[in-house]
Design an enzyme around this catalytic site. Sequence first.
Site, PDB file in Angstrom:
ATOM      1  N   ASP A 159      66.979 -26.307   5.419  1.00  9.37           N
ATOM      2  CA  ASP A 159      67.616 -26.469   4.114  1.00  9.37           C
ATOM      3  C   ASP A 159      67.127 -27.727   3.415  1.00  9.37           C
ATOM      4  OD1 ASP A 159      69.244 -26.312   1.933  1.00  9.37           O
ATOM      5  OD2 ASP A 159      71.112 -26.632   3.002  1.00  9.37           O
ATOM      6  N   ASP A 192      64.747 -25.789  -4.476  1.00  9.18           N
ATOM      7  CA  ASP A 192      65.675 -25.575  -3.368  1.00  9.18           C
ATOM      8  C   ASP A 192      65.345 -24.272  -2.660  1.00  9.18           C
ATOM      9  OD1 ASP A 192      67.956 -26.022  -1.721  1.00  9.18           O
ATOM     10  OD2 ASP A 192      69.099 -24.629  -2.957  1.00  9.18           O
TER      11      ASP A 192
END
Length: 500
Positions: free
Chosen positions: A180, A379
């Site tokens: 992440d 992201d």
Amino acid sequence: MAFPRFLSLLAVVTLSLFLTTTDASSRSLSTPPKTNVLDVVSSLQQTQTILSLDPTRSSLTTTKPESLSDPVFFNSSSPLSLELHSRDTFVASQHKDYKSLTLSRLERDSSRVAGIIAKIRFAVEGVDRSDLKPVYNEDTRYQTEDLTTPVVSGASQGSGEYFSRIGVGTPAKEMYLVLDTGSDVNWIQCEPCADCYQQSDPVFNPTSSSTYKSLTCSAPQCSLLETSACRSNKCLYQVSYGDGSFTVGELATDTVTFGNSGKINNVALGCGHDNEGLFTGAAGLLGLGGGVLSITNQMKATSFSYCLVDRDSGKSSSLDFNSVQLGGGDATAPLLRNKKIDTFYYVGLSGFSVGGEKVVLPDAIFDVDASGSGGVILDCGTAVTRLQTQAYNSLRDAFLKLTVNLKKGSSSISLFDTCYDFSSLSTVKVPTVAFHFTGGKSLDLPAKNYLIPVDDSGTFCFAFAPTSSSLSIIGNVQQQGTRITYDLSKNVIGLSGNKC
């Protein structure tokens, strides 16, 4: 006197006809819009593949891991590579059809985006999180307080979009961790479990590792946590997510091993004894964010890069550290930092083009303002790119103007308000879409990166969505098939469509 007036009138009419003729001629001779070909059949075949995939028979679970007998110690200049897998190749789908899977993805995606926006808002507004502390009671169960704010850090359950196999402890116990770029704290589930969700590998037992060490409340890593507490001089951590998922436990250090590529001693990570949420079978999370507790900062990596495969594909890709090789043909953009928050990677985006024509936008629409609001982040855990509303409307309208010949589908499906019916087509020509970055470079997106199937019957939607926030997010649908390189030493992001 009438004769000159007649000549004057004739001149005006002639000039008017000339301008009209010239304008019409210009339009007729103008270059037609640039187009891409979308392979409708291939996209729809993948929707069936992902629903029928049996992870128990895939290479993920049947291939034995490489021996970890003698990994080398990693240093800040060592190259390192890991396999990267999509979450939907990991656990058998529980959805009856592809539309149900899509709606589930979009729901958790919305939770993640809400979490990111809230996290940045907290930083910008200077919200004090010192009161958000994990609680431990006499029944040896960690509990989270009821949070009045949507998120403390990280993202929603959607943070588990891509994962890799990592070793923890000595001897190393291999486990799948979600990766992440929007999180910093690394954590794994640990015995004894007050409450642990189901994972594919055995839950880590810290007593089995000779290098595991609990951190005290005075340890410097403990002070770096956004939410921490102290019990019996052990540092407790808590990470909460936008959908109500969380992990609570003790902060510790241990050795982290990356196959035979290398290992790192004394990595700070959370040992979670109370963990709730849908992390899709993974044992925890590896934070690739820009914060001090992320794995990238702890390993002092000078760069990292990844290439995300299509989430409906059973293939794998790679995550690489310290292997920057940006070429002259790569699109590059400034890697920007927000002084108010160091987790997220901001990118210099100047605008878009559709069909080869630049979309008209205000000059500073993607800038981070003096307060730390706005800007654009990359992201890997967010799926659908979110754009500030004015930017989204301009991009969508430009796309609509060039697709009047395409059959419209449903007026709206979840996040999407621009959909098409391609059920009778095998391929279709669609306008190109490109990102333009600060500095003049641009990246042309493949058609499948902006028109995605939302069911298995031929409905495709324009894969962007508006947000009421001033923050924009480039998600993984647009990143798929592109090598994204974060050159941390030079503050440059590279994007290449041919290095996967």
